[in-house]
Write a protein that holds these residues in place. Structure first.
Motif, PDB file in Angstrom:
ATOM      1  N   LEU A 113       0.820  -1.216   0.000  1.00 38.55           N
ATOM      2  CA  LEU A 113       0.000   0.000   0.000  1.00 38.55           C
ATOM      3  C   LEU A 113       0.854   1.268   0.000  1.00 38.55           C
ATOM      4  N   GLY A 114       2.180   1.072   0.063  1.00 37.85           N
ATOM      5  CA  GLY A 114       3.073   2.231   0.078  1.00 37.85           C
ATOM      6  C   GLY A 114       3.106   2.943   1.426  1.00 37.85           C
ATOM      7  N   VAL A 115       2.757   2.212   2.487  1.00 36.32           N
ATOM      8  CA  VAL A 115       2.750   2.786   3.835  1.00 36.32           C
ATOM      9  C   VAL A 115       3.958   2.255   4.603  1.00 36.32           C
ATOM     10  N   LYS A 116       4.771   3.153   5.095  1.00 38.45           N
ATOM     11  CA  LYS A 116       5.944   2.755   5.893  1.00 38.45           C
ATOM     12  C   LYS A 116       5.533   2.652   7.365  1.00 38.45           C
ATOM     13  N   PRO A 117       6.153   1.734   8.117  1.00 38.11           N
ATOM     14  CA  PRO A 117       5.825   1.662   9.547  1.00 38.11           C
ATOM     15  C   PRO A 117       5.932   3.011  10.253  1.00 38.11           C
ATOM     16  N   SER A 118       6.889   3.833   9.834  1.00 36.63           N
ATOM     17  CA  SER A 118       7.044   5.143  10.492  1.00 36.63           C
ATOM     18  C   SER A 118       5.919   6.122  10.118  1.00 36.63           C
ATOM     19  N   ASP A 119       5.124   5.770   9.103  1.00 37.63           N
ATOM     20  CA  ASP A 119       3.966   6.613   8.750  1.00 37.63           C
ATOM     21  C   ASP A 119       2.799   6.425   9.717  1.00 37.63           C
ATOM     22  N   ILE A 120       2.830   5.335  10.481  1.00 37.80           N
ATOM     23  CA  ILE A 120       1.681   5.012  11.347  1.00 37.80           C
ATOM     24  C   ILE A 120       1.754   5.860  12.620  1.00 37.80           C
ATOM     25  N   LYS A 121       0.765   6.734  12.759  1.00 37.47           N
ATOM     26  CA  LYS A 121       0.754   7.649  13.911  1.00 37.47           C
ATOM     27  C   LYS A 121       0.307   6.932  15.189  1.00 37.47           C
ATOM     28  N   TYR A 122      -0.764   6.152  15.048  1.00 37.14           N
ATOM     29  CA  TYR A 122      -1.304   5.436  16.205  1.00 37.14           C
ATOM     30  C   TYR A 122      -1.398   3.942  15.919  1.00 37.14           C
ATOM     31  N   VAL A 123      -0.997   3.141  16.896  1.00 36.82           N
ATOM     32  CA  VAL A 123      -1.291   1.703  16.877  1.00 36.82           C
ATOM     33  C   VAL A 123      -2.168   1.444  18.094  1.00 36.82           C
ATOM     34  N   ALA A 124      -3.410   1.048  17.836  1.00 41.09           N
ATOM     35  CA  ALA A 124      -4.305   0.728  18.953  1.00 41.09           C
ATOM     36  C   ALA A 124      -4.577  -0.769  18.906  1.00 41.09           C
ATOM     37  N   VAL A 125      -4.595  -1.398  20.056  1.00 39.89           N
ATOM     38  CA  VAL A 125      -4.855  -2.838  20.094  1.00 39.89           C
ATOM     39  C   VAL A 125      -6.111  -3.105  20.918  1.00 39.89           C
ATOM     40  N   SER A 126      -6.927  -4.035  20.411  1.00 38.68           N
ATOM     41  CA  SER A 126      -8.162  -4.353  21.117  1.00 38.68           C
ATOM     42  C   SER A 126      -7.853  -4.946  22.494  1.00 38.68           C
ATOM     43  N   HIS A 127      -6.799  -5.766  22.528  1.00 39.66           N
ATOM     44  CA  HIS A 127      -6.375  -6.384  23.784  1.00 39.66           C
ATOM     45  C   HIS A 127      -5.026  -7.045  23.548  1.00 39.66           C
ATOM     46  N   THR A 128      -4.509  -7.703  24.577  1.00 40.92           N
ATOM     47  CA  THR A 128      -3.101  -8.110  24.506  1.00 40.92           C
ATOM     48  C   THR A 128      -2.884  -9.604  24.270  1.00 40.92           C
ATOM     49  N   HIS A 129      -3.866 -10.304  23.711  1.00 43.07           N
ATOM     50  CA  HIS A 129      -3.601 -11.691  23.321  1.00 43.07           C
ATOM     51  C   HIS A 129      -2.662 -11.692  22.112  1.00 43.07           C
ATOM     52  N   PRO A 130      -1.860 -12.789  21.988  1.00 44.65           N
ATOM     53  CA  PRO A 130      -0.789 -12.791  20.986  1.00 44.65           C
ATOM     54  C   PRO A 130      -1.249 -12.629  19.536  1.00 44.65           C
ATOM     55  N   ASP A 131      -2.486 -13.026  19.227  1.00 49.25           N
ATOM     56  CA  ASP A 131      -2.961 -12.871  17.848  1.00 49.25           C
ATOM     57  C   ASP A 131      -3.419 -11.440  17.538  1.00 49.25           C
ATOM     58  N   HIS A 132      -3.213 -10.529  18.487  1.00 51.37           N
ATOM     59  CA  HIS A 132      -3.573  -9.122  18.264  1.00 51.37           C
ATOM     60  C   HIS A 132      -2.382  -8.171  18.436  1.00 51.37           C
ATOM     61  N   ILE A 133      -1.383  -8.621  19.184  1.00 49.95           N
ATOM     62  CA  ILE A 133      -0.239  -7.725  19.440  1.00 49.95           C
ATOM     63  C   ILE A 133       1.065  -8.248  18.843  1.00 49.95           C
ATOM     64  N   GLY A 134       0.952  -9.221  17.911  1.00 51.29           N
ATOM     65  CA  GLY A 134       2.143  -9.889  17.400  1.00 51.29           C
ATOM     66  C   GLY A 134       3.170  -9.002  16.727  1.00 51.29           C
ATOM     67  N   SER A 142       5.325   4.597  16.848  1.00 48.73           N
ATOM     68  CA  SER A 142       3.895   4.911  16.847  1.00 48.73           C
ATOM     69  C   SER A 142       3.359   4.962  18.272  1.00 48.73           C
ATOM     70  N   MET A 143       2.438   5.885  18.498  1.00 46.80           N
ATOM     71  CA  MET A 143       1.800   5.977  19.812  1.00 46.80           C
ATOM     72  C   MET A 143       0.853   4.794  19.992  1.00 46.80           C
ATOM     73  N   LEU A 144       1.101   4.028  21.034  1.00 48.12           N
ATOM     74  CA  LEU A 144       0.276   2.874  21.341  1.00 48.12           C
ATOM     75  C   LEU A 144      -0.924   3.339  22.172  1.00 48.12           C
ATOM     76  N   LEU A 145      -2.116   2.959  21.731  1.00 53.08           N
ATOM     77  CA  LEU A 145      -3.340   3.315  22.461  1.00 53.08           C
ATOM     78  C   LEU A 145      -3.919   2.046  23.062  1.00 53.08           C
ATOM     79  N   VAL A 146      -3.817   1.937  24.362  1.00 57.39           N
ATOM     80  CA  VAL A 146      -4.256   0.721  25.055  1.00 57.39           C
ATOM     81  C   VAL A 146      -4.848   1.127  26.402  1.00 57.39           C
TER      82      VAL A 146
END
Ligand code: ZN
Length: 273
Positions: A113-134, A142-146
């Motif tokens: 998609l032409g998106v670099k990891p450093s382009d991501i301003k926010y990373v929000a996770v629904s919860h901390t199980h391994p299939d969501h925070i891998g 990126s600012m983590l919203l948890v």
């Protein structure tokens, strides 16, 4: 004096102009669904006790990428990209749980998609199980919203996040961009600080991204509470809260792990707007 008045008026105009949402009531441009895993659940009665005992079901694992006028946001990071290199995928300790594979990495899908990891301003996770925070550490800037309750939930395997990762520890709902277009909704129960995400799109309308507040459609219809959930009471209350929001916002519910539903949705590089 007139000059000062003029300067004040100009400053006010700039403030109003730069406040998002005042003009059009929201600025989400695109919502992409990324393939963040595929798997087979051994026994789906684990998620809806007493229903379909011994029946297996295909699961998926999604990440969602949001393009907002103020920047990019990623909702959930899926299974670790390293699983893509395992020929047999990742087998669960308990055969009733999910055997996961990763047909595509998150990194490769962002690159496409032409998106670099450093382009991501926010990373929000629904919860901390391994299939969501891998893949949270693909985005060290990126600012983590948890939720604070999730961040501080003790883990038997040590800290879930690197201490140096920038983080905003939430205590309840959060209007992410300040214009009402992307709202984190506190939905505890599956875990202590579980959260869901309400996204308002111009054409598609409102979409509620479930996280793991629910795992598949019949699980939602039956209000099934998975046996491993942190709190049964909170889970039931959160599902009702979600149903109320969906009624009020006329929102669709997109269930993260529901393969049948995802089969009917567009995956990246296609998008919703
Ligand atoms: Zn979970």
């Amino acid at each position: 004096m007139n000059l000062i008045r003029l300067a004040c008026a100009a400053a006010t105009a700039v403030v109003l102009w730069t406040q998002p949402g005042l003009a059009q009531g929201g600025s989400v441009e695109r919502l992409y669904i990324l393939n963040c895993g595929e798997g087979v659940a051994g026994d789906i009665s684990r998620w809806s006790p007493g229903v379909n005992v011994g029946k297996s079901m295909d699961f998926v694992d999604n990440c969602y990428l949001i393009k907002h006028a103020q920047g990019w946001m990623l909702w959930d990071t899926g299974l670790a990209d390293a699983i893509a290199a395992l020929p047999e995928g990742q087998a669960p300790r308990d055969p009733r749980m999910t055997h996961w594979r990763r047909p595509k990495t998150l990194a490769a899908q962002l690159e496409q998609l032409g998106v670099k990891p450093s382009d991501i301003k926010y990373v929000a996770v629904s919860h901390t199980h391994p299939d969501h925070i891998g893949n949270v550490e693909l985005f060290p800037q990126s600012m983590l919203l948890v939720q604070k309750a999730e961040y501080e939930w003790p883990s038997p395997v040590g800290p879930r996040f690197k201490a140096e990762h920038p983080v905003t520890k939430l205590e309840g709902d959060r209007d992410v961009f300040g214009d009402g277009s992307v709202t984190i909704i506190s939905t505890p129960g599956h875990t202590p600080g579980h959260q869901s995400l309400l996204v308002k799109l111009a054409k598609t309308g409102a979409v509620l991204l479930s996280g793991d507040a629910v795992h598949f459609k019949s699980n939602w219809d039956n209000r099934g509470v998975p046996e491993g959930n942190f709190s049964k009471e909170q889970t039931v209350a959160s599902m009702q809260h979600m149903a109320d929001i969906m009624a009020k916002q006329k929102a669709q519910l997109w269930i993260n792990h529901d393969k049948a539903q995802r089969d009917g949705l567009k995956l990246a590089p296609e998008f919703y707007d």
